[in-house]
Design a protein around this motif. Structure first.
Motif, PDB file in Angstrom:
ATOM      1  N   SER A   1     -11.872  38.445  60.053  1.00 30.49           N
ATOM      2  CA  SER A   1     -11.058  37.873  58.983  1.00 30.49           C
ATOM      3  C   SER A   1     -10.076  38.904  58.439  1.00 30.49           C
ATOM      4  O   SER A   1     -10.449  40.055  58.191  1.00 30.49           O
TER       5      SER A   1
ATOM      6  N   SER B   1      -9.094  39.158  55.601  1.00 37.41           N
ATOM      7  CA  SER B   1      -9.327  39.299  54.166  1.00 37.41           C
ATOM      8  C   SER B   1      -9.658  40.747  53.792  1.00 37.41           C
ATOM      9  O   SER B   1     -10.156  41.521  54.605  1.00 37.41           O
TER      10      SER B   1
ATOM     11  N   GLU C   1     -12.061  41.532  51.948  1.00 36.75           N
ATOM     12  CA  GLU C   1     -13.522  41.606  52.010  1.00 36.75           C
ATOM     13  C   GLU C   1     -13.992  42.198  53.340  1.00 36.75           C
ATOM     14  O   GLU C   1     -14.962  42.951  53.389  1.00 36.75           O
TER      15      GLU C   1
ATOM     16  N   ARG D   1      -5.328  29.017  56.587  1.00 31.56           N
ATOM     17  CA  ARG D   1      -6.492  29.443  55.807  1.00 31.56           C
ATOM     18  C   ARG D   1      -7.665  28.729  56.457  1.00 31.56           C
ATOM     19  O   ARG D   1      -7.685  27.504  56.552  1.00 31.56           O
TER      20      ARG D   1
ATOM     21  N   HIS E   1     -16.873  31.691  53.124  1.00 30.34           N
ATOM     22  CA  HIS E   1     -15.723  32.603  53.241  1.00 30.34           C
ATOM     23  C   HIS E   1     -14.452  31.783  53.452  1.00 30.34           C
ATOM     24  O   HIS E   1     -14.419  30.907  54.313  1.00 30.34           O
ATOM     25  N   ASP E   2     -13.411  32.094  52.656  1.00 27.85           N
ATOM     26  CA  ASP E   2     -12.165  31.327  52.779  1.00 27.85           C
ATOM     27  C   ASP E   2     -10.944  32.113  52.323  1.00 27.85           C
ATOM     28  O   ASP E   2      -9.899  31.529  52.045  1.00 27.85           O
ATOM     29  N   THR E   3     -11.048  33.444  52.261  1.00 25.58           N
ATOM     30  CA  THR E   3      -9.958  34.217  51.671  1.00 25.58           C
ATOM     31  C   THR E   3      -8.992  34.833  52.674  1.00 25.58           C
ATOM     32  O   THR E   3      -7.972  35.369  52.271  1.00 25.58           O
TER      33      THR E   3
END
Length: 120
Positions: free
Chosen positions: A41, A43, A45, A77, A84-86
């Motif tokens: 990802s 992201s 994170e 997205r 998790h979706d960021t």
């Protein structure tokens, strides 16, 4: 002048297979597993906030994609069933994940082993 980056011509979510299929206008076609997309990802994170801060994400062997949402005309997205979706997956990121998937996957498995973590 820099050549235009590949642009997606078709995107299909195969929920049962846990695969995101992406076809690009340069003729490339990729089947991206949900696990690969989740552990890579874009992201903060996962990637951290600077060079060398990327985290190895264990336990995602069975992660699934819940939904895929367009973001403007430049990214997706992806919402995963673990919440998790960021991460915003730009067309360039998706193309790179497809093109380099073997090396990315090998590096991920190596990092799991080095850190004593598991895909399960």
């Amino acid at each position: 002048m820099k050549a235009a980056a590949p642009w997606p011509s078709d995107i299909r979510l195969k929920r049962k297979e846990r695969i995101l299929e992406v076809d690009f206008d340069d003729g490339t076609k990729f089947r991206l597993p949900a696990e690969l997309l989740r552990v890579e990802s874009p992201s903060a994170e996962v990637q951290g906030h600077g060079t060398g801060q990327k985290k190895t994400v264990p336990g995602k062997a069975n992660v699934a994609i819940t939904t895929v949402e367009p973001v403007g005309n430049y990214a997706l997205r992806i919402v995963f069933d673990d919440g998790h979706d960021t991460g915003l997956y730009t067309w360039e990121t998706l193309h790179r994940l497809g093109t380099d998937s073997d090396k990315i996957w090998t590096d991920y498995i190596t990092a799991l082993e080095r850190e004593g973590l598991s895909r399960e």
